[in-house]
Each structure stands twice: as C-alpha cells, then as structure tokens.
Design an enzyme around this catalytic site. Structure first.
Site, PDB file in Angstrom:
ATOM      1  N   CYS A   7       0.840  -1.203   0.000  1.00  0.00           N
ATOM      2  CA  CYS A   7       0.000   0.000   0.000  1.00  0.00           C
ATOM      3  C   CYS A   7       0.875   1.254   0.000  1.00  0.00           C
ATOM      4  O   CYS A   7       0.559   2.245  -0.668  1.00  0.00           O
ATOM      5  CB  CYS A   7      -0.947  -0.001   1.200  1.00  0.00           C
ATOM      6  SG  CYS A   7      -2.309  -1.189   1.066  1.00  0.00           S
ATOM      7  N   ASP A  30      10.441  -6.544  -9.145  1.00  0.00           N
ATOM      8  CA  ASP A  30      10.731  -7.205  -7.874  1.00  0.00           C
ATOM      9  C   ASP A  30      12.151  -6.859  -7.457  1.00  0.00           C
ATOM     10  O   ASP A  30      13.061  -6.837  -8.286  1.00  0.00           O
ATOM     11  CB  ASP A  30      10.562  -8.727  -8.023  1.00  0.00           C
ATOM     12  CG  ASP A  30      10.540  -9.437  -6.693  1.00  0.00           C
ATOM     13  OD1 ASP A  30      11.605  -9.508  -6.045  1.00  0.00           O
ATOM     14  OD2 ASP A  30       9.466  -9.917  -6.296  1.00  0.00           O
ATOM     15  N   HIS A  46      -6.545  -2.849  -1.264  1.00  0.00           N
ATOM     16  CA  HIS A  46      -5.919  -3.793  -0.351  1.00  0.00           C
ATOM     17  C   HIS A  46      -6.888  -4.913   0.030  1.00  0.00           C
ATOM     18  O   HIS A  46      -8.006  -4.658   0.456  1.00  0.00           O
ATOM     19  CB  HIS A  46      -5.466  -3.083   0.930  1.00  0.00           C
ATOM     20  CG  HIS A  46      -4.837  -4.012   1.917  1.00  0.00           C
ATOM     21  ND1 HIS A  46      -3.484  -4.222   1.963  1.00  0.00           N
ATOM     22  CD2 HIS A  46      -5.369  -4.807   2.875  1.00  0.00           C
ATOM     23  CE1 HIS A  46      -3.214  -5.098   2.920  1.00  0.00           C
ATOM     24  NE2 HIS A  46      -4.350  -5.475   3.484  1.00  0.00           N
ATOM     25  N   HIS A  97      -0.956  -8.573   1.215  1.00  0.00           N
ATOM     26  CA  HIS A  97      -1.655  -7.770   0.206  1.00  0.00           C
ATOM     27  C   HIS A  97      -1.564  -8.609  -1.061  1.00  0.00           C
ATOM     28  O   HIS A  97      -0.454  -8.945  -1.488  1.00  0.00           O
ATOM     29  CB  HIS A  97      -0.946  -6.428   0.014  1.00  0.00           C
ATOM     30  CG  HIS A  97      -1.585  -5.502  -0.976  1.00  0.00           C
ATOM     31  ND1 HIS A  97      -1.986  -4.233  -0.614  1.00  0.00           N
ATOM     32  CD2 HIS A  97      -1.876  -5.624  -2.301  1.00  0.00           C
ATOM     33  CE1 HIS A  97      -2.488  -3.618  -1.680  1.00  0.00           C
ATOM     34  NE2 HIS A  97      -2.421  -4.456  -2.721  1.00  0.00           N
ATOM     35  N   HIS A  99      -0.812 -10.044  -4.331  1.00  0.00           N
ATOM     36  CA  HIS A  99       0.118  -9.639  -5.382  1.00  0.00           C
ATOM     37  C   HIS A  99       0.413 -10.859  -6.240  1.00  0.00           C
ATOM     38  O   HIS A  99       0.340 -11.994  -5.771  1.00  0.00           O
ATOM     39  CB  HIS A  99       1.406  -9.035  -4.811  1.00  0.00           C
ATOM     40  CG  HIS A  99       2.140  -9.907  -3.870  1.00  0.00           C
ATOM     41  ND1 HIS A  99       1.717 -10.163  -2.571  1.00  0.00           N
ATOM     42  CD2 HIS A  99       3.293 -10.607  -4.018  1.00  0.00           C
ATOM     43  CE1 HIS A  99       2.582 -10.963  -1.979  1.00  0.00           C
ATOM     44  NE2 HIS A  99       3.549 -11.257  -2.833  1.00  0.00           N
ATOM     45  N   HIS A 101       3.207 -12.506  -8.803  1.00  0.00           N
ATOM     46  CA  HIS A 101       4.546 -12.510  -9.380  1.00  0.00           C
ATOM     47  C   HIS A 101       4.416 -12.838 -10.862  1.00  0.00           C
ATOM     48  O   HIS A 101       3.726 -13.793 -11.230  1.00  0.00           O
ATOM     49  CB  HIS A 101       5.427 -13.569  -8.709  1.00  0.00           C
ATOM     50  CG  HIS A 101       5.694 -13.297  -7.268  1.00  0.00           C
ATOM     51  ND1 HIS A 101       6.855 -12.702  -6.836  1.00  0.00           N
ATOM     52  CD2 HIS A 101       4.948 -13.540  -6.167  1.00  0.00           C
ATOM     53  CE1 HIS A 101       6.812 -12.585  -5.514  1.00  0.00           C
ATOM     54  NE2 HIS A 101       5.664 -13.095  -5.087  1.00  0.00           N
TER      55      HIS A 101
END
Length: 113
Positions: A7, A30, A46, A97, A99, A101
């Site tokens: 966030c 990353d 979120h 949160h 996410h 990859h």
C-alpha cells in the site's frame, strides 16, 4: 492499510521501479528477482489474498490480468511467462496484500510441471 508495504508503494511513500500504473493496479520490478523478468502486479485495493477478495475485486483482478496479456511484448514476456500468487504461510506469502509474481524473460526452471 497503514502497515502494508505494498500500500505504501502504491501510494508513493516507498520508492519502487514502476513499469505500469492505471486506476486498478501498479506493476513494479521485484527487488529480489528470480527470473530475467520478475515483476509484481499489485492491485491498488488492499485485500490479503485471493481467497479474501470479493466478487467486485475478482472482476478488477480479471481486468488487471487482461491488461497484462496485452502488455507482454513491452514487458519482455513474448516467449512466455509464469504467474504466481502465494496464499498463506505454507505458501510463503510474505506480504498480506494480494500480489501476483510475473516471471519470464527466458527459460524458467520446470519445477511446476
């Protein structure tokens, strides 16, 4: 969320290398890449993981994935890519949160079949 690192990245409070941003998501590089191209897709809203998302959030995530599919060339993913979303401690989720990859940019190890 006050303590959420993603966030804070989305809000610009923590620096990151953003490669894309729109009203629904941010895509960043990353900081510990596991592939030649290793990006993180961060929904701006979120929620902790894929199980915790609402139907509306699932629709937003679908838009994010559709947008990603249109960006493969500019992201260096023409030859293919892998998407990974960890959920929970057993899967080594390190940030609460959601996410995703995005791994690609060359031959990936065949650990997932």
């Amino acid at each position: 969320m006050e303590d959420c690192i993603f966030c804070k990245i989305i809000g610009g409070d923590i620096p990151s290398t953003k490669v894309y941003e729109d009203e629904d998501m941010v895509i960043i590089k990353d900081i510990a890449p596991q592939a030649p191209v290793h990006l993180l897709l961060l929904p701006k809203q979120h929620y902790p993981d894929i199980i915790a998302m609402s139907d509306e959030q699932a629709q937003t995530l679908a838009r994010c994935l559709k947008k990603l599919s249109a960006m493969t060339a500019e992201l260096g993913l023409e030859g293919g890519f892998r998407l990974v979303s960890n959920k929970g401690a057993d899967a080594c989720q390190s940030v609460g949160h959601l996410h995703i990859h995005i791994l690609g940019g060359g031959q990936l190890a065949d650990k997932m079949g």
